[in-house]
Design a protein around this motif. Sequence first.
Motif, PDB file in Angstrom:
ATOM      1  N   SER A  21      -1.866  -6.203   9.162  1.00  0.00           N
ATOM      2  CA  SER A  21      -1.124  -5.350   8.634  1.00  0.00           C
ATOM      3  C   SER A  21      -0.047  -4.851   9.608  1.00  0.00           C
ATOM      4  O   SER A  21      -0.156  -5.077  10.849  1.00  0.00           O
ATOM      5  N   ARG A 199      -4.978 -10.710  -1.220  1.00  0.00           N
ATOM      6  CA  ARG A 199      -4.481  -9.778  -2.185  1.00  0.00           C
ATOM      7  C   ARG A 199      -3.184  -9.977  -2.597  1.00  0.00           C
ATOM      8  O   ARG A 199      -2.335  -9.984  -2.074  1.00  0.00           O
ATOM      9  N   TYR A 201       0.117  -9.575  -4.219  1.00  0.00           N
ATOM     10  CA  TYR A 201       1.274  -8.399  -4.546  1.00  0.00           C
ATOM     11  C   TYR A 201       1.952  -8.919  -5.557  1.00  0.00           C
ATOM     12  O   TYR A 201       3.037  -9.644  -5.473  1.00  0.00           O
ATOM     13  N   LEU A 218      -1.691   0.125  -2.749  1.00  0.00           N
ATOM     14  CA  LEU A 218      -2.963  -0.099  -1.989  1.00  0.00           C
ATOM     15  C   LEU A 218      -3.987  -0.237  -2.716  1.00  0.00           C
ATOM     16  O   LEU A 218      -4.167   0.313  -3.701  1.00  0.00           O
ATOM     17  N   SER A 219      -5.034  -0.894  -2.047  1.00  0.00           N
ATOM     18  CA  SER A 219      -6.310  -1.199  -2.828  1.00  0.00           C
ATOM     19  C   SER A 219      -7.017   0.095  -3.019  1.00  0.00           C
ATOM     20  O   SER A 219      -7.048   1.257  -2.553  1.00  0.00           O
ATOM     21  N   ASP A 220      -8.196  -0.014  -3.851  1.00  0.00           N
ATOM     22  CA  ASP A 220      -9.199   0.933  -3.912  1.00  0.00           C
ATOM     23  C   ASP A 220     -10.505   0.366  -3.610  1.00  0.00           C
ATOM     24  O   ASP A 220     -10.633  -1.040  -4.049  1.00  0.00           O
ATOM     25  N   SER A 246     -10.083  -6.542   1.116  1.00  0.00           N
ATOM     26  CA  SER A 246      -9.868  -6.160  -0.076  1.00  0.00           C
ATOM     27  C   SER A 246     -10.766  -4.868  -0.601  1.00  0.00           C
ATOM     28  O   SER A 246     -12.041  -5.373  -0.606  1.00  0.00           O
ATOM     29  N   HIS A 249     -12.908   0.699   1.996  1.00  0.00           N
ATOM     30  CA  HIS A 249     -12.329   2.025   2.173  1.00  0.00           C
ATOM     31  C   HIS A 249     -13.457   3.000   2.897  1.00  0.00           C
ATOM     32  O   HIS A 249     -13.328   4.250   3.518  1.00  0.00           O
ATOM     33  N   SER A 269      -5.869  -1.215   3.700  1.00  0.00           N
ATOM     34  CA  SER A 269      -5.317   0.035   3.111  1.00  0.00           C
ATOM     35  C   SER A 269      -5.879   1.317   3.522  1.00  0.00           C
ATOM     36  O   SER A 269      -5.207   2.211   3.407  1.00  0.00           O
ATOM     37  N   ARG A 273      -3.624   4.553   4.607  1.00  0.00           N
ATOM     38  CA  ARG A 273      -3.659   5.592   3.832  1.00  0.00           C
ATOM     39  C   ARG A 273      -4.387   6.842   4.554  1.00  0.00           C
ATOM     40  O   ARG A 273      -3.759   8.100   4.431  1.00  0.00           O
TER      41      ARG A 273
END
Length: 335
Positions: A21, A199, A201, A218-220, A246, A249, A269, A273
């Motif tokens: 990242s 992932r 985009y 962003l992912s969840d 992926s 969180h 992510s 975040r």
Amino acid sequence: MDLTTKYMGLSLSNPVVAGASPLSKELDKVKALAEAGAGAIVMHSIFEEQLAQEALALNYYIEQGAESFAESLSHFPPMEAYKVGPELYLENIAAARKAADVPIIASLNGVSLGGWIDYAGKIQQAGADALELNIYLIPTNRKVSGTKIEKAYLDIVKAVRAAVSIPLAVKLSPFFSAPVNMARKLKAAGADALVLFNRFYQPDIDVEKLEVAPRLVLSDSDESRLPMRWIAILFGRVRLSLAATSGVHTGEDAAKLILAGADAVQVVSALLRDGIGQLTKIRDDMAELLAAKGYRSIRKARGVMSQKNCPEPAVFERANYIETLQSYPQSPAAV
Ligand SMILES: Cc1cc2nc3c(=O)[nH]c(=O)nc-3n(C[C@H](O)[C@H](O)[C@H](O)COP(=O)(O)O)c2cc1C
């Protein structure tokens, strides 16, 4: 609880890894990731296009006058877009290596067999502990079959393997016809680990402006279920380390992936975040959850819920699909 894990031969203090990242573009953030407890840090990628662009530019200045220079570059993003050039990338690896007492995994991103692969050797010389090879290929050519695409992947892995002796992970897309077979072939080509999954985009259409534009979302947590399934299926079937990327969180997301069979889980992510401190929380919550279930080490917990070991192996296959569809409750609004 003993959180140590082995990932492609590297000894990690714990399985929660900071994935590739922009955070790794700044040395103070690399230090912060290590202080937050990252088991390892994956650097942002350096791209084949970027390396080719450098080589083209060099060629131009040496040969003076390839008129097509600007034209040949027109399909590449402008050099400034990358922010970190090839020389600086190597310097950043060396600096990260010095500043952070955790394994530093460089990331090389490309899709073809070409001169850029030599750069892998420079990455090793710069001090990277391992290399993550991200093959981000969007196959659009109607004449190229899936078999040829698979061969292209394997050829790239073989070439990179020949260029370096450090551990090599391959970050893959989920779009293979026979993922387990492909995983075995990647192992034979020289991969030590798989990072599941890249992932993608997706570009978006702006209806107002009639433009296609990139839109990074962003992912969840739900997105972790795709790598979870395939890690559970691959566990015990391939002699490769497995890292999930992926949708990690929470500590629970991380714990599930370890139970499925991951050696490491990568987080991006959540850090972008909620901040770098989220890494510590994910690690600690994961440890608490696994300890509460009676596991005294990551090693003991790993793969307990893999397809090979779980009480109902069929849940990872077609039977589960049918059951899942049948289980959806009829909502009153739909009748
Ligand atoms: C802003 C941003 C930049 C990223 N840059 C890279 C990169 O340079 N190389 C790479 O392999 N993946 C890159 N990724 C992908 C992540 O490493 C990761 O695989 C993906 O975000 C899924 O994990 P997550 O759900 O934890 O975000 C990037 C992701 C984001 C959101």
